[in-house]
Enzyme design. Sequence first.
Site, PDB file in Angstrom:
ATOM      1  N   GLY A   1      -0.273  -2.412   6.129  1.00 33.78           N
ATOM      2  CA  GLY A   1      -0.344  -3.614   7.226  1.00 33.78           C
ATOM      3  C   GLY A   1      -1.646  -4.072   6.780  1.00 33.78           C
ATOM      4  O   GLY A   1      -2.620  -3.805   5.946  1.00 33.78           O
TER       5      GLY A   1
ATOM      6  N   THR B   1       0.767  -1.033   0.099  1.00 30.89           N
ATOM      7  CA  THR B   1      -0.173  -0.098   0.134  1.00 30.89           C
ATOM      8  C   THR B   1       0.882   1.104   0.061  1.00 30.89           C
ATOM      9  O   THR B   1       1.990   1.317   0.725  1.00 30.89           O
ATOM     10  CB  THR B   1      -0.911  -0.017   1.417  1.00 30.89           C
TER      11      THR B   1
ATOM     12  N   GLY C   1      -5.390  -4.385   7.439  1.00 29.57           N
ATOM     13  CA  GLY C   1      -6.246  -3.431   7.813  1.00 29.57           C
ATOM     14  C   GLY C   1      -7.228  -3.988   8.992  1.00 29.57           C
ATOM     15  O   GLY C   1      -7.518  -3.130   9.653  1.00 29.57           O
TER      16      GLY C   1
ATOM     17  N   ARG D   1     -14.769  -6.258   0.402  1.00 23.06           N
ATOM     18  CA  ARG D   1     -13.985  -5.987   1.801  1.00 23.06           C
ATOM     19  C   ARG D   1     -13.142  -4.584   1.474  1.00 23.06           C
ATOM     20  O   ARG D   1     -12.989  -4.187   0.587  1.00 23.06           O
ATOM     21  CB  ARG D   1     -12.716  -7.077   1.587  1.00 23.06           C
ATOM     22  N   VAL D   2     -13.189  -3.971   2.559  1.00 24.76           N
ATOM     23  CA  VAL D   2     -12.891  -2.528   2.722  1.00 24.76           C
ATOM     24  C   VAL D   2     -11.874  -2.516   3.966  1.00 24.76           C
ATOM     25  O   VAL D   2     -12.273  -3.115   5.040  1.00 24.76           O
ATOM     26  CB  VAL D   2     -13.872  -1.316   2.976  1.00 24.76           C
ATOM     27  N   GLY D   3     -10.460  -2.154   3.683  1.00 26.08           N
ATOM     28  CA  GLY D   3      -9.593  -2.154   5.034  1.00 26.08           C
ATOM     29  C   GLY D   3      -9.559  -0.884   5.722  1.00 26.08           C
ATOM     30  O   GLY D   3     -10.528  -0.090   5.592  1.00 26.08           O
ATOM     31  N   ASP D   4      -8.462  -0.811   6.468  1.00 24.82           N
ATOM     32  CA  ASP D   4      -8.186   0.583   7.103  1.00 24.82           C
ATOM     33  C   ASP D   4      -7.996   1.826   6.326  1.00 24.82           C
ATOM     34  O   ASP D   4      -8.188   2.906   7.038  1.00 24.82           O
ATOM     35  CB  ASP D   4      -7.101   0.222   8.053  1.00 24.82           C
TER      36      ASP D   4
END
Length: 291
Positions: free
Chosen positions: A210, A158, A212, A186-189
Amino acid sequence: MTAMQRTCLAAALVAGHEVLRRGASSVDAVEKTIRVLESSGLFNAGIGSRLQLDRVRRMDASIMEGRSLRAGAVAAIEQIRHPISAARLVMEETEHVLLVGEPATRFARYFKLKSDRQPVPRRISFKPVHAQQASGPTKKTLDLYRAMRVRRTVGLETVGAVAVDRSGTVASGASTGGIALMLPGRVGDTPLIGCGVYADNGGGAVSMTGVGEGIIRIAVAKEIVDRLAAGASPALAARLVLKRLVTRIRGAAGALVLAPDGRFAIRHTTPRMCAGYWTGNGSPIVRDRFW
Ligand code: ASP
């Protein structure tokens, strides 16, 4: 880190620094730096983004500035070359903080952000498909996800940046294609303010990378900035919060941390983190380990 990635990181640092040298804002510098990385195809962001299990590339990005605490983000945006610029448009052109999915993509198109119609880089084995052809989280993708979960790897590459400008205003941003083997949707941080990024002139700026799922549960970026505001140095704040992430929930992450007075730290719990910094003297420093 490949030689090409190293060169690209150094070029991104130079580009961001040049923006600051001309007297522009830290938000301009963060956006510029991330745009260079997004268009390189060498990292997991922009045209180099990973695909979700239905073979669609959905990207997340966010940006925040520390004077007014303004922030903008997009999640699950598709076929836009620079999600970071879409996030900035959300911050500057709307009263909202986060736009998602197809409406976020249409929003970016309305502002004529360049679309990414490039073929997916060869190192990704899936072929991209358009959203309307995508299968979404169906039984097939759920089965695939369950079968592959045991081999799930740490999210890598990222891109993110933090900067401080002449007025002492800090900014942070991040852009990603997510982690390996993600379920569709899916959505991360990365697009979540306080998790993947945070910036407050009263403490500093943080940008995370990293896995999420762990970063979200500890709200890592805000936690680090709160510690800076309470007087911890960037290195100590990062160390304490990353330690908590590991011991409490066995998370894995890396952090870019910058105080308004220019002190900074790069820390990671992962074996490596490709990152760099430049204060304008000498040449940019780019490494893949920062202990
Ligand atoms: N944090 C990103 C995510 O979980 C992945 C990464 O940093 O590589 O989506």
